[in-house]
Design a protein around this motif. Structure first.
Motif, short mmCIF file in Angstrom:
data_model
loop_
_atom_site.label_atom_id
_atom_site.label_comp_id
_atom_site.label_asym_id
_atom_site.label_seq_id
_atom_site.Cartn_x
_atom_site.Cartn_y
_atom_site.Cartn_z
N SER A 35 0.85 -1.20 0.00
CA SER A 35 0.00 0.00 0.00
C SER A 35 0.88 1.24 0.00
N ILE A 36 2.03 1.16 -0.69
CA ILE A 36 2.98 2.27 -0.70
C ILE A 36 2.35 3.55 -1.25
N ILE A 44 -0.71 13.09 7.60
CA ILE A 44 -0.72 13.19 9.06
C ILE A 44 0.67 12.91 9.63
N THR A 45 1.48 12.14 8.91
CA THR A 45 2.79 11.73 9.42
C THR A 45 3.85 11.92 8.35
N GLY A 46 5.07 12.13 8.80
CA GLY A 46 6.19 12.21 7.88
C GLY A 46 6.71 10.85 7.48
N ALA A 47 6.13 9.79 8.04
CA ALA A 47 6.56 8.42 7.76
C ALA A 47 5.60 7.77 6.77
N VAL A 48 5.98 6.59 6.32
CA VAL A 48 5.05 5.69 5.65
C VAL A 48 4.44 4.85 6.76
N PRO A 49 3.13 4.95 6.99
CA PRO A 49 2.54 4.39 8.22
C PRO A 49 2.58 2.88 8.33
N SER A 50 2.61 2.16 7.24
CA SER A 50 2.56 0.70 7.31
C SER A 50 3.96 0.12 7.47
N ASP A 51 4.16 -0.72 8.48
CA ASP A 51 5.46 -1.37 8.68
C ASP A 51 5.82 -2.25 7.48
N ASP A 52 4.81 -2.90 6.90
CA ASP A 52 5.08 -3.71 5.72
C ASP A 52 5.60 -2.85 4.57
N VAL A 54 7.20 -0.05 4.79
CA VAL A 54 8.57 0.38 5.10
C VAL A 54 9.56 -0.68 4.61
N LYS A 55 9.23 -1.94 4.82
CA LYS A 55 10.11 -3.02 4.37
C LYS A 55 10.09 -3.15 2.84
N LYS A 58 12.30 -0.85 0.65
CA LYS A 58 13.73 -1.16 0.50
C LYS A 58 14.00 -1.76 -0.87
N PHE A 59 13.05 -2.56 -1.37
CA PHE A 59 13.22 -3.12 -2.72
C PHE A 59 13.24 -2.02 -3.79
N HIS A 60 12.69 -0.88 -3.44
CA HIS A 60 12.67 0.27 -4.34
C HIS A 60 13.86 1.20 -4.08
N GLY A 61 14.78 0.77 -3.23
CA GLY A 61 15.98 1.55 -2.95
C GLY A 61 15.82 2.60 -1.88
N ILE A 62 14.81 2.46 -1.00
CA ILE A 62 14.48 3.51 -0.04
C ILE A 62 14.41 2.94 1.37
N TYR A 63 15.10 3.59 2.30
CA TYR A 63 15.02 3.25 3.73
C TYR A 63 14.34 4.39 4.48
N GLN A 64 13.35 4.05 5.28
CA GLN A 64 12.78 5.05 6.18
C GLN A 64 13.66 5.14 7.42
#
Length: 571
Positions: A35-36, A44-52, A54-55, A58-64
């Motif tokens: 659900s990227i 609401i957040t500066g993060a990507v809210p789903s832990d899945d 976030v993992k 990484k396959f897309h070259g991105i680390y939170q």
């Protein structure tokens, strides 16, 4: 069936009910989409809210990540962490055109905190990237034919290649093969194009991932090409290493090594670094088939339950090297040939100007810890505007200005002098020291690395001067955690972080990356580290044999026992 059309479909040897949590997450991710897209829209957040997600990113070259320098203060203020992202570029063999450099510079100034970092795997990382800047960076990279596909994640990471251009045509052939392998082994899912470029999803009856399947690799998989006599890529630390072998007609093929890897966990003695094992030789026309076969064996037999034991090195040690080799040969459709003779004589970079038979010139510029701050960005932007060759990122985190025409040398020298970038001012010790990022951005860091390295080098250089060793090249690798991104376990002096100000100290690695080191002191502070080094380097100055390297001396003198294989590293 030809080598080029070897079956890349997944042998479903591991039922889904035997998958660990991360494997199940990949299986249900719809080939890395998750659900990227929805998470990127969440304001609401500066993060990507789903832990899945976030993992999966990484396959897309991105680390939170988040700014760990302010984490505690933000927690006290009841604020969420200062989230930001690291973006890693896919750059096969570390080769970059001036136009690409200028685009990277532009994006770093606009979205990356006015800094870029050259990694120990020959590519670039953007740090301090906010969520709204992810798409602008990735789309900007696309403008110059760069991307971040498979720069992280459980897949084949960026393919490394020796960059020192001492033999121009031979190196060009090896570099071209590295690029070809890189393009061949990356995931084929269209998720990247849909999420970051806005492409529409297209229905197809063909498998979306004909090789990786729904669960990709058990863990990351690293490939590298070495060109003797230089082992600058540390080929024995790669999951799959190709060592170039030449003959009268040029490139003939590659010796193949498998099962290298640096990562370990301090409190898990069943984890350890391992050097790759030599299994044979393949001619040029079998390289792709070999890469497919090796990766397929790890894909199908790697541990998908316990991620601590999921790297290829453990698969080899658990199954046995002979068994793994036979499986590779079966899938490759032929046996390995007998390995050819070769020798490594260095793993560092050549400084000053070097020329090649094609009449071009090459200049290596020292970059401490690979960090391109604003001053260095200014310098290389000016160089890129007049340079008509390429830039090459080295595994030692430096930059080679490559393919310089004779009539451009004076202008480039003038710019280097203007910005104070002459390599002549860099000591042999500093030239052979590398570090990972660690604090404040890496979420895995336990101690400082990049930010502390300058002070550590000053202290060690005082010791070297006192013992008359100022001109002695000694390799030092520093990592903020035991995962080993800076390849610390093959250094003559290795440091891995345990807690703020505390490190494990390792001695005895091979200068050319051919031997693991061994821990001599555990969880000690900086003062204790310097005491041990003062005593050991003093003995080295007094007792060494002519031409003896520091790592070799520590083993011969009984200061540390030689590590003969990875499984014995923790003994």
């Amino acid at each position: 069936m030809t080598n080029e059309t070897i079956d890349r479909s997944r042998d479903l040897s591991q039922p889904l009910d035997r998958l660990g949590p991360d494997e199940s997450m990949k299986d249900r991710s719809d080939y890395l989409r998750g659900s990227i897209c929805e998470g990127l829209l969440d304001r609401i957040t500066g993060a990507v809210p789903s832990d899945d997600d976030v993992k999966l990113m990484k396959f897309h070259g991105i680390y939170q990540q988040d700014d760990r320098d302010v984490r505690d203060e933000r927690r006290r203020q009841k604020l969420e962490p200062a989230y930001q992202f690291m973006i890693r570029v896919r750059l096969p063999g570390g080769v970059c055109s001036p136009a690409q450099w200028l685009k990277l510079d532009e994006l770093a100034r606009a979205h990356g905190g006015e800094t870029l970092r050259i990694t120990t795997r020959q590519t670039f990382q953007f740090h301090w990237v906010l969520k709204d800047s992810l798409r602008p960076i990735i789309q900007g990279l696309h403008d110059t034919l760069l991307d971040t596909v498979a720069a992280c994640g459980d897949d084949s990471r960026g393919v490394m290649c020796t960059v020192d251009p001492q033999s121009s045509q031979f190196h060009a052939d090896v570099a071209a093969m590295a690029k070809r392998v890189s393009d061949h082994v990356i995931p084929k899912t269209r998720a990247y194009h849909e999420i970051w470029y806005g492409d529409e999803r297209v229905a197809s009856s063909e498998p979306e991932e004909p090789f990786y399947g729904r669960t990709y690799m058990p863990r990351k998989f690293k490939i590298g090409f070495a060109l003797p006599p230089s082992n600058d890529i540390d080929v024995y630390t790669q999951d799959l290493g190709f060592i170039a072998i030449g003959g009268p007609g040029g490139l003939e093929g590659f010796n193949v090594v498998i099962g290298g890897g640096m990562g370990r966990t301090d409190q898990a003695p069943e984890t350890y670094p391992r050097l790759a094992s030599l299994v044979g030789f393949v001619p040029v026309d079998r390289v792709i088939a070999c890469a497919d076969a090796v990766m397929a064996v790890q894909r199908d037999y790697g541990d998908r339950k316990d991620r601590l034991r999921a790297r290829f090195k453990y698969t080899i040690d658990d199954k046995g090297l002979d068994w793994i080799k036979a499986c590779i040969e079966e899938r490759m459709g032929t046996h390995f040939d007998e390995a050819r003779p070769f020798e490594f004589a260095s793993n560092g970079d050549s400084y000053g100007w070097n020329s090649t038979p094609d009449g071009r010139h090459h200049r290596t510029v020292f970059i401490r810890s690979g960090r391109l701050d604003l001053k260095l960005l200014d310098a290389f932007r000016d160089i890129a505007r007049i340079h008509r060759g390429t830039f090459r990122m080295t595994p030692n985190q430096n930059v080679i200005i490559a393919g310089v025409r004779t009539d451009d040398r004076a202008a480039i020298d003038a710019l280097l002098a203007e910005y104070g970038l002459g390599a002549e001012n860099v000591s042999p010790f500093r030239r052979n020291a590398i570090s990972c990022v660690a604090f404040p951005t890496c979420g895995l860091a336990m101690a400082e690395s990049e930010r502390y390295l300058p002070a550590l080098m000053e202290n060690v250089e005082e010791i070297l001067d006192r013992h008359g060793l100022a001109d002695e090249p000694i390799t030092l690798r520093m990592s903020g955690c035991p995962n080993g991104c800076s390849r610390p376990y093959i250094a003559e002096i290795g440091l891995t972080g345990r807690a703020p100000g505390k490190y494990n100290l390792y001695l005895g690695g091979g200068f050319h990356g051919e031997r693991l080191n061994r821990m001599i002191r555990e969880n000690i502070n900086v003062g204790e580290i310097l005491e041990v080094l003062d005593e050991t380097l003093g003995r080295y100055a007094r007792e060494r044999e002519p031409g003896e390297r520091f790592g070799d001396f520590t083993v011969r003198a009984g200061i540390v026992r030689a590590v003969t294989e990875g499984r014995l590293f923790n003994e």
